[in-house]
Design a protein around this motif. Structure first.
Motif, PDB file in Angstrom:
ATOM      1  N   MET A 281       0.740  -1.150  -0.132  1.00 37.95           N
ATOM      2  CA  MET A 281       0.400  -0.229  -0.352  1.00 37.95           C
ATOM      3  C   MET A 281       1.248   0.947  -0.510  1.00 37.95           C
ATOM      4  O   MET A 281       0.519   1.842  -0.587  1.00 37.95           O
ATOM      5  N   ARG A 282       1.916   1.266   0.863  1.00 37.36           N
ATOM      6  CA  ARG A 282       2.605   1.996   1.001  1.00 37.36           C
ATOM      7  C   ARG A 282       3.389   2.568  -0.362  1.00 37.36           C
ATOM      8  O   ARG A 282       3.564   4.108  -0.754  1.00 37.36           O
ATOM      9  N   ALA A 283       4.444   1.207  -1.213  1.00 35.62           N
ATOM     10  CA  ALA A 283       4.493   1.427  -2.158  1.00 35.62           C
ATOM     11  C   ALA A 283       3.804   1.971  -3.673  1.00 35.62           C
ATOM     12  O   ALA A 283       4.459   2.636  -4.199  1.00 35.62           O
ATOM     13  N   ALA A 284       2.253   1.641  -2.848  1.00 36.52           N
ATOM     14  CA  ALA A 284       1.563   2.380  -4.575  1.00 36.52           C
ATOM     15  C   ALA A 284       1.045   3.910  -3.739  1.00 36.52           C
ATOM     16  O   ALA A 284       0.261   5.124  -4.547  1.00 36.52           O
ATOM     17  N   GLY A 285       1.649   4.640  -2.611  1.00 38.18           N
ATOM     18  CA  GLY A 285       1.451   5.777  -2.423  1.00 38.18           C
ATOM     19  C   GLY A 285       0.245   6.307  -1.898  1.00 38.18           C
ATOM     20  O   GLY A 285      -0.132   6.954  -1.560  1.00 38.18           O
ATOM     21  N   LEU A 286      -0.026   4.764  -1.560  1.00 36.91           N
ATOM     22  CA  LEU A 286      -1.344   5.234  -0.007  1.00 36.91           C
ATOM     23  C   LEU A 286      -0.967   5.591   1.508  1.00 36.91           C
ATOM     24  O   LEU A 286       0.276   4.849   1.749  1.00 36.91           O
ATOM     25  N   ASP A 287      -1.526   6.668   2.190  1.00 39.55           N
ATOM     26  CA  ASP A 287      -1.250   7.525   3.702  1.00 39.55           C
ATOM     27  C   ASP A 287      -2.455   5.547   4.668  1.00 39.55           C
ATOM     28  O   ASP A 287      -2.824   6.135   4.192  1.00 39.55           O
ATOM     29  N   VAL A 288      -0.792   5.517   4.705  1.00 42.87           N
ATOM     30  CA  VAL A 288      -1.556   4.047   5.458  1.00 42.87           C
ATOM     31  C   VAL A 288      -1.686   4.256   7.028  1.00 42.87           C
ATOM     32  O   VAL A 288      -1.133   4.568   7.886  1.00 42.87           O
ATOM     33  N   ARG A 289      -2.806   3.612   7.555  1.00 40.70           N
ATOM     34  CA  ARG A 289      -2.944   3.512   8.870  1.00 40.70           C
ATOM     35  C   ARG A 289      -3.434   2.480   9.125  1.00 40.70           C
ATOM     36  O   ARG A 289      -4.566   1.837   8.598  1.00 40.70           O
ATOM     37  N   VAL A 290      -3.854   2.247  10.798  1.00 44.23           N
ATOM     38  CA  VAL A 290      -4.484   1.431  10.757  1.00 44.23           C
ATOM     39  C   VAL A 290      -5.448   1.748  12.698  1.00 44.23           C
ATOM     40  O   VAL A 290      -5.074   2.140  13.209  1.00 44.23           O
ATOM     41  N   ASP A 291      -6.955   1.217  12.030  1.00 43.97           N
ATOM     42  CA  ASP A 291      -7.551   1.177  13.588  1.00 43.97           C
ATOM     43  C   ASP A 291      -7.739   0.638  14.446  1.00 43.97           C
ATOM     44  O   ASP A 291      -7.354  -0.604  14.649  1.00 43.97           O
TER      45      ASP A 291
END
Ligand code: HGY
Ligand code: MN
Ligand code: MN
Length: 457
Positions: free
Chosen positions: A90-100
């Motif tokens: 996800m990060r490599a695809a440029g997404l800003d990742v969060r976990v709830d």
């Protein structure tokens, strides 16, 4: 099955190549370009396959191969490792990742306007000894859509969020659709005290997932968080495979009730206890299994009922069984029918109690309501499939999905691809790589259509 099968323009062949779009910046022309691209794919099927094959390594039995399936239970070390891999994608695809606080993973891609998100994803946990496609196709397909949009210079009005739901199968702790239920505000914190076979609670596992169980209720999504939720998934049944149709437009998702039952008899010597003086818990449970099947079959329709295992105690060949635990699972698109069948089953259990002098007690472990998908999203999926030259078929889902919990919050849609032989929840679960790429392409195009014309609230 209402076969509202409409033939789209049948594409002569599909090119598994990303056709570079000349990066048209404006939304209208981007979406139109996707629609007019005909059968060529924007997603990269080979790249998507590579990520699915890599994901399959997490929870693969030692010395086994891809074809031997996977055991990657929600809230397990294998799942924990797989999540790190997927968050890396996800990060490599440029997404800003969060976990709830329920462990759900969200990856955000900014839109050009301050609007609610377009949410899409699935799960990566499996059943014991399961397949490598259930949940995985929709989760990694969603990330491939983001990569394809990056490559084609696509900007969307709505922010996009890819979501990976926690513990969808619920094999651990007996609560399926766990993460999406928490996001829908359907779980109370007392569920966190449920313990697994190692004695670990959900709260313990949430700590391992880097979360604070005290904040569990903050996993609930605010109202109007998304304008549409989409999930790409394998059918897990045999309709599309049998009809040779590559895309399924899901009409609705069944409700699922999980009960845990105990038959309480009396342990005694198998040699010295006369047959008419026994309180045989296993004989009673065996009658109960057949009673479930008879009562489910008693009325017309697609309802299903299953007793998936039995735990017999003390479990020795020369002791009359004292106690048997067995689950009862009932599913149908009509919640009232599930209740009606369960009433009949309980009456049959009372009759078995009298016949066998064995007590049968059952508790409701979890119940998830059936959900209908949104008509406007179904139409967008049909239009997307049509524009890609793919035939499609409307059909119900006999499997449960996180989408049914999201349906409590807003409009949802599901895209199915064929399961070979209709097999699922088995190492033999398989979907053709071309079908997987086509499904991701329809997800890509549906998102662009919904971005321009979101479903009415
Ligand atoms: O059991 C189901 O229907 C889903 O695969 N969790
Ligand atoms: Mn699934
Ligand atoms: Mn499943």
């Amino acid at each position: 099955m209402r076969a509202s099968q409409r033939l789209g323009i049948c594409g002569l062949c599909l090119f598994l190549l990303a056709i570079p779009d000349r990066g048209s910046p404006d939304l209208e022309s981007t979406a139109r370009a996707a629609e007019q691209a005909g059968p060529s794919l924007h997603v990269n099927g080979a790249r998507l396959r590579q990520t699915l094959e890599k994901l399959s390594e997490f929870g693969r039995p030692a010395g086994a191969t891809f074809a031997d399936g996977v055991t990657r239970l929600g809230f397990s070390e294998e799942d924990l490792a797989a999540r790190e891999y997927v968050m890396g994608l996800m990060r490599a695809a440029g997404l800003d990742v969060r976990v709830d606080p329920a462990g759900n993973i969200f990856g955000r891609r900014a839109g050009t306007e301050d609007l609610p998100v377009l949410l899409f994803g699935s799960h990566i946990d499996s059943v014991p000894n399961g397949g490598n496609f259930d949940g995985d196709v929709g989760s990694l397909g969603a990330i491939e859509v983001i990569r394809a949009m990056n490559e084609h210079g696509v900007r969307t009005r709505h922010p996009l969020e890819v979501v990976i739901w926690t513990n969808e199968e619920g094999h651990h702790f007996g609560k399926g659709l766990f993460g999406s239920s928490a996001a829908a505000g359907l779980l109370s914190p007392d569920v966190l005290e449920r313990r697994d076979e190692q004695g670990l609670s959900i709260a313990d596992w949430l700590h391992r997932y880097g979360q604070d169980p005290a904040r569990f209720l903050e996993a609930r999504l605010p109202p109007n968080y998304f304008v549409a939720y989409l999930e790409l998934h394998i059918e897990q049944g045999g309709i599309l495979d049998r009809e040779k149709i590559p895309i399924g437009v899901v009409e609705g998702i069944v409700g699922i009730h999980w009960y845990t039952c105990q038959a309480h008899g009396f342990a005694n010597h198998a040699g010295t206890t006369p047959m008419d003086q026994r309180r045989d818990a296993l004989a009673a449970a065996a009658k109960a299994v057949l009673a479930v099947r008879e009562e489910v079959r008693r009325e017309p329709g697609r309802q299903v009922g299953t007793v998936g295992y039995m735990k017999v105690e003390p479990g020795a060949r020369n002791i009359i069984p004292a106690r048997v635990e067995f689950p009862v699972e009932l599913r149908d698109l009509d919640a009232a029918k599930i209740e009606r069948i369960w009433e009949r089953i309980q009456q049959r259990f009372q009759q078995i109690e009298r016949e066998e002098s064995v007590r049968i007690s059952c508790t409701l472990l979890s119940s998830d309501r059936p959900a209908l998908t949104d008509p406007a999203i179904r139409q967008a999926i049909r239009q997307a499939a049509d524009s890609a030259g793919l035939r499609f078929l409307d059909l119900p889902s006999g499997a449960g999905h996180d989408a049914q919990q999201m349906a409590r919050l807003g409009p949802v849609g599901m895209i199915f691809i064929p399961s070979r032989g209709g097999i699922s929840h088995s190492p033999q679960e398989f979907s053709d790589w071309e079908d997987i790429a086509r499904g991701a392409e329809v997800l890509y195009r549906t998102i662009l259509l919904l971005d321009r014309n979101p479903p009415p609230r």
